[in-house]
Structure formats: C-alpha cells, structure tokens
Design a protein around this motif. Structure first.
Motif, PDB file in Angstrom:
ATOM      1  N   ALA A   1      14.785  36.820  24.586  1.00  0.00           N
ATOM      2  CA  ALA A   1      15.977  37.651  24.798  1.00  0.00           C
ATOM      3  C   ALA A   1      16.761  37.851  23.509  1.00  0.00           C
ATOM      4  O   ALA A   1      17.407  38.888  23.321  1.00  0.00           O
ATOM      5  CB  ALA A   1      16.870  37.023  25.863  1.00  0.00           C
ATOM      6  N   THR A   2      16.704  36.869  22.598  1.00  0.00           N
ATOM      7  CA  THR A   2      17.457  36.991  21.345  1.00  0.00           C
ATOM      8  C   THR A   2      16.884  38.066  20.433  1.00  0.00           C
ATOM      9  O   THR A   2      17.525  38.439  19.446  1.00  0.00           O
ATOM     10  CB  THR A   2      17.473  35.646  20.589  1.00  0.00           C
ATOM     11  N   VAL A   3      15.690  38.578  20.737  1.00  0.00           N
ATOM     12  CA  VAL A   3      15.098  39.640  19.920  1.00  0.00           C
ATOM     13  C   VAL A   3      15.948  40.902  19.977  1.00  0.00           C
ATOM     14  O   VAL A   3      16.030  41.661  19.007  1.00  0.00           O
ATOM     15  CB  VAL A   3      13.653  39.931  20.386  1.00  0.00           C
ATOM     16  N   THR A   4      16.605  41.141  21.109  1.00  0.00           N
ATOM     17  CA  THR A   4      17.449  42.328  21.256  1.00  0.00           C
ATOM     18  C   THR A   4      18.890  41.982  21.624  1.00  0.00           C
ATOM     19  O   THR A   4      19.681  42.884  21.875  1.00  0.00           O
ATOM     20  CB  THR A   4      16.888  43.264  22.346  1.00  0.00           C
ATOM     21  N   ARG A   5      19.236  40.691  21.643  1.00  0.00           N
ATOM     22  CA  ARG A   5      20.586  40.283  22.026  1.00  0.00           C
ATOM     23  C   ARG A   5      21.182  39.345  20.975  1.00  0.00           C
ATOM     24  O   ARG A   5      21.047  38.122  21.073  1.00  0.00           O
ATOM     25  CB  ARG A   5      20.555  39.599  23.396  1.00  0.00           C
ATOM     26  N   PRO A   6      21.836  39.897  19.943  1.00  0.00           N
ATOM     27  CA  PRO A   6      22.456  39.042  18.919  1.00  0.00           C
ATOM     28  C   PRO A   6      23.506  38.093  19.479  1.00  0.00           C
ATOM     29  O   PRO A   6      23.757  37.033  18.904  1.00  0.00           O
ATOM     30  CB  PRO A   6      23.092  40.061  17.963  1.00  0.00           C
ATOM     31  N   ASP A   7      24.126  38.460  20.616  1.00  0.00           N
ATOM     32  CA  ASP A   7      25.184  37.630  21.186  1.00  0.00           C
ATOM     33  C   ASP A   7      24.661  36.307  21.741  1.00  0.00           C
ATOM     34  O   ASP A   7      25.433  35.399  22.034  1.00  0.00           O
ATOM     35  CB  ASP A   7      25.917  38.397  22.287  1.00  0.00           C
ATOM     36  N   LEU A   8      23.339  36.185  21.858  1.00  0.00           N
ATOM     37  CA  LEU A   8      22.744  34.948  22.382  1.00  0.00           C
ATOM     38  C   LEU A   8      22.242  34.025  21.269  1.00  0.00           C
ATOM     39  O   LEU A   8      21.809  32.904  21.553  1.00  0.00           O
ATOM     40  CB  LEU A   8      21.569  35.277  23.310  1.00  0.00           C
ATOM     41  N   ALA A   9      22.280  34.484  20.028  1.00  0.00           N
ATOM     42  CA  ALA A   9      21.637  33.752  18.935  1.00  0.00           C
ATOM     43  C   ALA A   9      22.157  32.325  18.803  1.00  0.00           C
ATOM     44  O   ALA A   9      21.379  31.372  18.716  1.00  0.00           O
ATOM     45  CB  ALA A   9      21.829  34.514  17.620  1.00  0.00           C
ATOM     46  N   PHE A  10      23.485  32.166  18.797  1.00  0.00           N
ATOM     47  CA  PHE A  10      24.051  30.825  18.586  1.00  0.00           C
ATOM     48  C   PHE A  10      23.759  29.894  19.750  1.00  0.00           C
ATOM     49  O   PHE A  10      23.287  28.763  19.552  1.00  0.00           O
ATOM     50  CB  PHE A  10      25.566  30.924  18.364  1.00  0.00           C
ATOM     51  N   SER A  11      24.032  30.336  20.968  1.00  0.00           N
ATOM     52  CA  SER A  11      23.895  29.466  22.136  1.00  0.00           C
ATOM     53  C   SER A  11      22.431  29.081  22.390  1.00  0.00           C
ATOM     54  O   SER A  11      22.137  27.926  22.706  1.00  0.00           O
ATOM     55  CB  SER A  11      24.491  30.133  23.372  1.00  0.00           C
ATOM     56  N   VAL A  12      21.516  30.029  22.236  1.00  0.00           N
ATOM     57  CA  VAL A  12      20.099  29.718  22.449  1.00  0.00           C
ATOM     58  C   VAL A  12      19.586  28.784  21.360  1.00  0.00           C
ATOM     59  O   VAL A  12      18.826  27.850  21.619  1.00  0.00           O
ATOM     60  CB  VAL A  12      19.262  31.009  22.508  1.00  0.00           C
ATOM     61  N   ASN A  13      20.012  29.016  20.116  1.00  0.00           N
ATOM     62  CA  ASN A  13      19.628  28.112  19.030  1.00  0.00           C
ATOM     63  C   ASN A  13      20.099  26.690  19.304  1.00  0.00           C
ATOM     64  O   ASN A  13      19.393  25.718  19.014  1.00  0.00           O
ATOM     65  CB  ASN A  13      20.216  28.612  17.707  1.00  0.00           C
ATOM     66  N   LYS A  14      21.281  26.570  19.919  1.00  0.00           N
ATOM     67  CA  LYS A  14      21.846  25.243  20.197  1.00  0.00           C
ATOM     68  C   LYS A  14      21.034  24.498  21.250  1.00  0.00           C
ATOM     69  O   LYS A  14      20.680  23.329  21.060  1.00  0.00           O
ATOM     70  CB  LYS A  14      23.302  25.411  20.660  1.00  0.00           C
ATOM     71  N   VAL A  15      20.721  25.157  22.353  1.00  0.00           N
ATOM     72  CA  VAL A  15      19.983  24.459  23.415  1.00  0.00           C
ATOM     73  C   VAL A  15      18.524  24.216  23.015  1.00  0.00           C
ATOM     74  O   VAL A  15      17.870  23.332  23.583  1.00  0.00           O
ATOM     75  CB  VAL A  15      20.054  25.242  24.743  1.00  0.00           C
TER      76      VAL A  15
END
Length: 221
Positions: free
Chosen positions: A41-55
């Motif tokens: 999902a982060t491929v097209t959703r920059p708003d998820l980059a931080f939270s997904v990287n964290k988990v």
C-alpha cells in the motif's frame, strides 16, 4: 475489521512502540502477513510510510501493542480507501521544478534511540519519491538528525538530476526545504568543530552542491 470505526490518522502522535512492555501476540504469522501486505500500500500511499515502517520493525516478535497499532492502520485504510496520488501534467514550456521536503524525528526509537528520517520529492506538481527509515547511527542533537535526513534527500535529488540530464530535459535548480533553522544555517556556512566532526562528510557533501549553485536549501515552518 469491516465494521470497525475508521480513524483520521494511521498512528497516534503519542504512540511509542518498543520491543517490550506488553504480552506477546498469539499469532505472529498473521501479524507478518498483514504487515507485509501493508508494504504494498505504501507504493501509492505516502501517508502510510512512517506508520508501516514502524510496525515492520517488530516482525520477529510482535507484541499486543504492535498488533493494536496495526489494527489502527487498517481502520485508517478503511476510511481512506478513496485516497490516492493525483498525477498532473507539468508545464512543458518552462524547465521543470524539483523540490524535496525532509525531516527527522530525533531519537524517537525507545529501544536504541536512533532517529527516523523522512522525505518526499516532487518533480513538477507530482510526488515521485518518499520514504521513512531509521538512521544507521545515533544522532546527538536534532540538528544532526535533520542534517542526515537533508543529505539523504540531496542524494536522491542528484539521482533525479542525472536522469534528466541523460534524457536532455531542462530542469530548475533543485530546492530542498527543512524546518530546522540550525540545519539550514549549517548547510550554507558550516562551522566545523568538535560537535560536527562526526557528520563532516554530510556537511561537505551538501555544502559543495550549494556553493556550485546546483542546490538550494531553505527553511520552511
């Protein structure tokens, strides 16, 4: 999760995930499967980059607090499924603009006190590159953490410049925006003393681009 209430943000500002502090999650395979899918999902959703990287940092031994963070991301995705990137044409009559925004969350990791770098790069009106990643070294000040983020963004900008040069496409002098006044001042006139010797390579790398008029670094609130 289909009937769960959506949330306006993927992660709370007060959320601090660590490797300890709660019980172990009973199904680590499920955790890895869902978090692995989120990376797409982060491929097209920059708003998820931080939270997904964290988990993603707790794949080996997920805890209940990590699973709660994953469920919040899923709730956010449920309420924002219509969001996406809007690609707009650039004005072909003028050289295209290259702009980067960089930042760093100083010493935010409670386990090893490493900082998290983040940046996004725009070509014309479109965002083309973004990331959120943990720095490899421990920064002793917020200025140092943000300067390392600035150097990473500059490195990516140089790659885009080389691509445009190869394609013989005209572009404006790249602009990098940073919200730390000390970092911007150091980029233009770094005073190398005992507190900055350990980031001397990054200092000279960015300063060389500025002095050759190949890069602009400005402050943004």
């Amino acid at each position: 999760m289909n009937t769960a209430k959506s949330t306006p943000t993927p992660m709370g500002t007060s959320c601090k995930l660590t490797k300890s502090g709660s019980e172990q999650f009973e199904d680590p395979t499920l955790y890895r499967s869902i978090v692995g899918a989120m990376q797409y999902a982060t491929v097209t959703r920059p708003d998820l980059a931080f939270s997904v990287n964290k988990v993603c940092q707790f794949m080996s031994k997920p805890l209940l607090q990590h699973w709660s963070a994953v469920k919040r991301i899923l709730r956010y995705l449920q309420g924002s499924s219509s969001l996406g990137l809007h690609i707009k044409p650039a004005v072909s009559s003028t050289p295209i603009a290259i702009m980067a925004c960089c930042n760093a969350d100083w010493a935010s990791d409670l386990d090893d006190r490493k900082s998290i770098s983040g940046a996004c790069i725009f070509v014309g009106p479109n965002i083309v590159t973004w990331w959120s990643k943990k720095q490899q070294t421990i920064s002793r000040s917020s200025t140092e953490a943000k300067y390392r983020s600035l150097a990473l963004a500059t490195q990516e900008v140089i790659w885009i410049e080389s691509l445009f040069s190869e394609l013989q496409y005209q572009y404006q002098t790249p602009l990098v925006l940073c919200d730390n006044l000390s970092t911007v001042a150091m980029a233009h006139n770094p005073v190398l003393h005992n507190r900055t010797k350990h980031i001397e390579l990054d200092l000279f790398f960015v300063r060389d681009r500025i002095q050759s008029k190949a890069l602009q670094v400005k402050h943004i609130p």
